[in-house]
Scaffold this motif. Structure first.
Motif, PDB file in Angstrom:
ATOM      1  N   LYS A 139      -6.315  21.698   2.909  1.00  0.00           N
ATOM      2  CA  LYS A 139      -6.259  21.563   1.417  1.00  0.00           C
ATOM      3  C   LYS A 139      -5.472  20.567   0.992  1.00  0.00           C
ATOM      4  CE  LYS A 139      -6.238  26.892   1.623  1.00  0.00           C
ATOM      5  NZ  LYS A 139      -5.657  28.109   1.298  1.00  0.00           N
ATOM      6  N   LEU A 140      -5.846  19.555   1.268  1.00  0.00           N
ATOM      7  CA  LEU A 140      -5.268  18.223   0.639  1.00  0.00           C
ATOM      8  C   LEU A 140      -6.211  17.422   0.122  1.00  0.00           C
ATOM      9  CD1 LEU A 140      -3.195  17.483   4.211  1.00  0.00           C
ATOM     10  CD2 LEU A 140      -2.218  17.982   1.926  1.00  0.00           C
ATOM     11  N   VAL A 141      -5.781  16.552  -0.731  1.00  0.00           N
ATOM     12  CA  VAL A 141      -6.379  15.639  -1.624  1.00  0.00           C
ATOM     13  C   VAL A 141      -5.479  14.141  -1.263  1.00  0.00           C
ATOM     14  CG1 VAL A 141      -7.214  14.772  -3.610  1.00  0.00           C
ATOM     15  CG2 VAL A 141      -7.212  17.222  -3.288  1.00  0.00           C
ATOM     16  N   TYR A 142      -5.990  13.015  -0.820  1.00  0.00           N
ATOM     17  CA  TYR A 142      -5.359  12.134  -0.709  1.00  0.00           C
ATOM     18  C   TYR A 142      -5.714  10.876  -1.819  1.00  0.00           C
ATOM     19  CZ  TYR A 142      -4.556  13.989   3.713  1.00  0.00           C
ATOM     20  OH  TYR A 142      -4.068  14.896   4.970  1.00  0.00           O
ATOM     21  N   LEU A 143      -4.829   9.787  -2.027  1.00  0.00           N
ATOM     22  CA  LEU A 143      -5.307   8.701  -2.832  1.00  0.00           C
ATOM     23  C   LEU A 143      -4.589   7.576  -2.004  1.00  0.00           C
ATOM     24  CD1 LEU A 143      -6.439   7.594  -5.407  1.00  0.00           C
ATOM     25  CD2 LEU A 143      -4.299   7.585  -6.550  1.00  0.00           C
ATOM     26  N   GLN A 144      -5.348   6.860  -1.471  1.00  0.00           N
ATOM     27  CA  GLN A 144      -4.969   5.524  -0.551  1.00  0.00           C
ATOM     28  C   GLN A 144      -4.978   4.522  -1.651  1.00  0.00           C
ATOM     29  OE1 GLN A 144      -4.071   5.131   2.813  1.00  0.00           O
ATOM     30  NE2 GLN A 144      -3.613   3.023   1.886  1.00  0.00           N
ATOM     31  N   MET A 145      -3.819   3.735  -1.848  1.00  0.00           N
ATOM     32  CA  MET A 145      -3.702   2.971  -2.946  1.00  0.00           C
ATOM     33  C   MET A 145      -3.227   1.306  -2.163  1.00  0.00           C
ATOM     34  SD  MET A 145      -1.536   4.769  -5.747  1.00  0.00           S
ATOM     35  CE  MET A 145      -0.454   4.843  -4.865  1.00  0.00           C
ATOM     36  N   ASN A 146      -4.393   0.440  -2.221  1.00  0.00           N
ATOM     37  CA  ASN A 146      -3.929  -0.817  -1.463  1.00  0.00           C
ATOM     38  C   ASN A 146      -4.033  -2.103  -2.553  1.00  0.00           C
ATOM     39  OD1 ASN A 146      -4.431   0.342   0.957  1.00  0.00           O
ATOM     40  ND2 ASN A 146      -6.590   0.111   0.879  1.00  0.00           N
ATOM     41  N   SER A 147      -3.353  -3.060  -2.232  1.00  0.00           N
ATOM     42  CA  SER A 147      -3.037  -4.116  -3.120  1.00  0.00           C
ATOM     43  C   SER A 147      -2.823  -3.798  -4.405  1.00  0.00           C
ATOM     44  CB  SER A 147      -4.787  -4.959  -3.318  1.00  0.00           C
ATOM     45  OG  SER A 147      -5.453  -5.343  -2.270  1.00  0.00           O
ATOM     46  N   LEU A 148      -1.547  -3.183  -4.223  1.00  0.00           N
ATOM     47  CA  LEU A 148      -0.844  -2.521  -5.463  1.00  0.00           C
ATOM     48  C   LEU A 148      -0.301  -3.676  -6.434  1.00  0.00           C
ATOM     49  CD1 LEU A 148       0.853   0.460  -3.780  1.00  0.00           C
ATOM     50  CD2 LEU A 148      -0.699   0.573  -5.910  1.00  0.00           C
ATOM     51  N   LYS A 149      -0.473  -3.171  -7.681  1.00  0.00           N
ATOM     52  CA  LYS A 149       0.123  -4.394  -8.694  1.00  0.00           C
ATOM     53  C   LYS A 149       1.259  -3.768  -9.498  1.00  0.00           C
ATOM     54  CE  LYS A 149      -4.636  -5.959  -9.390  1.00  0.00           C
ATOM     55  NZ  LYS A 149      -6.005  -5.964 -10.342  1.00  0.00           N
ATOM     56  N   PRO A 150       1.786  -4.678 -10.221  1.00  0.00           N
ATOM     57  CA  PRO A 150       3.144  -4.221 -11.142  1.00  0.00           C
ATOM     58  C   PRO A 150       2.397  -2.939 -12.064  1.00  0.00           C
ATOM     59  CG  PRO A 150       3.438  -6.388 -10.635  1.00  0.00           C
ATOM     60  CD  PRO A 150       1.986  -6.094 -10.137  1.00  0.00           C
ATOM     61  N   GLU A 151       1.112  -3.286 -12.616  1.00  0.00           N
ATOM     62  CA  GLU A 151       0.650  -2.509 -13.632  1.00  0.00           C
ATOM     63  C   GLU A 151       0.113  -0.970 -13.112  1.00  0.00           C
ATOM     64  OE1 GLU A 151      -0.141  -5.609 -12.871  1.00  0.00           O
ATOM     65  OE2 GLU A 151      -2.249  -5.886 -13.198  1.00  0.00           O
ATOM     66  N   ASP A 152       0.290  -0.970 -11.831  1.00  0.00           N
ATOM     67  CA  ASP A 152       0.009   0.619 -11.120  1.00  0.00           C
ATOM     68  C   ASP A 152       1.297   1.212 -11.355  1.00  0.00           C
ATOM     69  OD1 ASP A 152      -2.049  -1.165  -8.694  1.00  0.00           O
ATOM     70  OD2 ASP A 152      -2.702  -0.332 -10.482  1.00  0.00           O
ATOM     71  N   THR A 153       2.432   0.792 -11.684  1.00  0.00           N
ATOM     72  CA  THR A 153       3.339   1.530 -11.907  1.00  0.00           C
ATOM     73  C   THR A 153       3.250   2.810 -12.840  1.00  0.00           C
ATOM     74  OG1 THR A 153       5.201  -0.217 -11.097  1.00  0.00           O
ATOM     75  CG2 THR A 153       5.894   1.621 -12.499  1.00  0.00           C
ATOM     76  N   ALA A 154       3.686   4.084 -12.389  1.00  0.00           N
ATOM     77  CA  ALA A 154       3.407   5.149 -12.996  1.00  0.00           C
ATOM     78  C   ALA A 154       3.932   6.483 -12.476  1.00  0.00           C
ATOM     79  CB  ALA A 154       1.969   5.213 -13.558  1.00  0.00           C
ATOM     80  N   THR A 181     -17.731  10.601  -5.665  1.00  0.00           N
ATOM     81  CA  THR A 181     -16.160  10.094  -5.999  1.00  0.00           C
ATOM     82  C   THR A 181     -16.508   9.133  -7.164  1.00  0.00           C
ATOM     83  OG1 THR A 181     -16.277   8.161  -4.499  1.00  0.00           O
ATOM     84  CG2 THR A 181     -15.267  10.216  -3.763  1.00  0.00           C
ATOM     85  N   THR A 182     -15.539   9.121  -8.012  1.00  0.00           N
ATOM     86  CA  THR A 182     -15.567   8.048  -9.274  1.00  0.00           C
ATOM     87  C   THR A 182     -14.214   7.493  -9.460  1.00  0.00           C
ATOM     88  OG1 THR A 182     -15.066  10.000 -10.854  1.00  0.00           O
ATOM     89  CG2 THR A 182     -17.420   9.490 -10.464  1.00  0.00           C
ATOM     90  N   TYR A 183     -14.019   6.455  -9.963  1.00  0.00           N
ATOM     91  CA  TYR A 183     -12.938   5.609 -10.103  1.00  0.00           C
ATOM     92  C   TYR A 183     -12.774   4.876 -11.490  1.00  0.00           C
ATOM     93  CZ  TYR A 183     -12.727   6.149  -4.854  1.00  0.00           C
ATOM     94  OH  TYR A 183     -12.503   6.731  -3.825  1.00  0.00           O
ATOM     95  N   ALA A 184     -11.576   4.804 -12.004  1.00  0.00           N
ATOM     96  CA  ALA A 184     -11.367   4.012 -13.074  1.00  0.00           C
ATOM     97  C   ALA A 184     -11.644   2.506 -12.638  1.00  0.00           C
ATOM     98  CB  ALA A 184     -10.163   3.983 -13.501  1.00  0.00           C
ATOM     99  N   ASP A 185     -11.838   1.736 -13.837  1.00  0.00           N
ATOM    100  CA  ASP A 185     -12.416   0.157 -13.389  1.00  0.00           C
ATOM    101  C   ASP A 185     -11.141  -0.380 -12.872  1.00  0.00           C
ATOM    102  OD1 ASP A 185     -14.766  -0.033 -15.931  1.00  0.00           O
ATOM    103  OD2 ASP A 185     -15.044   0.642 -14.139  1.00  0.00           O
ATOM    104  N   SER A 186     -10.380  -0.042 -13.149  1.00  0.00           N
ATOM    105  CA  SER A 186      -8.899  -0.606 -12.979  1.00  0.00           C
ATOM    106  C   SER A 186      -8.387  -0.537 -11.619  1.00  0.00           C
ATOM    107  CB  SER A 186      -7.725  -0.350 -13.978  1.00  0.00           C
ATOM    108  OG  SER A 186      -7.448   0.961 -13.708  1.00  0.00           O
ATOM    109  N   VAL A 187      -8.956   0.390 -10.907  1.00  0.00           N
ATOM    110  CA  VAL A 187      -8.452   0.546  -9.443  1.00  0.00           C
ATOM    111  C   VAL A 187      -9.844   0.687  -8.442  1.00  0.00           C
ATOM    112  CG1 VAL A 187      -6.566   2.236 -10.138  1.00  0.00           C
ATOM    113  CG2 VAL A 187      -8.880   3.122  -9.557  1.00  0.00           C
ATOM    114  N   LYS A 188     -10.867   0.387  -9.005  1.00  0.00           N
ATOM    115  CA  LYS A 188     -12.042   0.369  -8.208  1.00  0.00           C
ATOM    116  C   LYS A 188     -12.051  -0.882  -7.217  1.00  0.00           C
ATOM    117  CE  LYS A 188     -15.564   1.759 -10.709  1.00  0.00           C
ATOM    118  NZ  LYS A 188     -16.710   1.787 -11.620  1.00  0.00           N
ATOM    119  N   SER A 240       0.849  -1.143  -0.252  1.00  0.00           N
ATOM    120  CA  SER A 240       0.029   0.026  -0.073  1.00  0.00           C
ATOM    121  C   SER A 240       0.792   1.158  -0.024  1.00  0.00           C
ATOM    122  CB  SER A 240      -1.029   0.199   1.232  1.00  0.00           C
ATOM    123  OG  SER A 240      -1.863  -1.132   1.125  1.00  0.00           O
ATOM    124  N   LEU A 241       0.227   2.153  -0.637  1.00  0.00           N
ATOM    125  CA  LEU A 241       0.894   3.807  -0.439  1.00  0.00           C
ATOM    126  C   LEU A 241      -0.092   4.646  -0.380  1.00  0.00           C
ATOM    127  CD1 LEU A 241       3.711   3.655  -3.287  1.00  0.00           C
ATOM    128  CD2 LEU A 241       3.980   3.867  -0.765  1.00  0.00           C
TER     129      LEU A 241
END
Length: 116
Positions: A77-92, A58-65, A17-18
């Motif tokens: 004044k902050l926006v967060y993106l909690q990313m769990n169960s990360l996959k190699p294809e999330d590299t960007a 909120t809305t999400y791309a299917d690939s991250v839903k 996670s990140l």
């Protein structure tokens, strides 16, 4: 004028996670819709997630839903993106965006690398 600065990227193993943060400047930021986009090497920038100015919608791309969660704190004044169960294809490179009508601002991006 709104300036956006992303942070929180890094190297993580698959399944990890990140949490990305986007710090905004500007007194009117709470009126802006915000979102996260990403761009992998050799690919076009793509939508990841968006959040309304109030944080209610909120809305999400299917690939991250189901794996990613976008949220915001308008007082800080902050926006967060909690990313769990990360996959190699999330590299960007992940970019924060704020938009209100024709006003459209982007951050400089933060690198996320997911190793297999």
């Amino acid at each position: 004028q709104v300036q956006l600065v992303e942070s929180g990227g890094g190297l993580v193993q698959a399944g990890g996670s990140l949490r990305l943060s986007c710090a905004a400047s500007g007194r009117t930021f709470s009126s802006y819709a915000a979102g996260w986009f990403r761009q992998a090497p050799g690919k076009e920038r793509e939508f990841v997630a968006a959040i309304s100015w109030s944080g209610i919608r909120t809305t999400y791309a299917d690939s991250v839903k189901g794996r990613f969660t976008i949220s915001r704190n308008n007082v800080q004044k902050l926006v967060y993106l909690q990313m769990n169960s990360l996959k190699p294809e999330d590299t960007a490179v992940y970019y924060c965006r704020a938009r209100l009508g024709v006003r459209d601002y982007w951050g400089q991006g933060t690198q996320v690398t997911v190793s297999s």
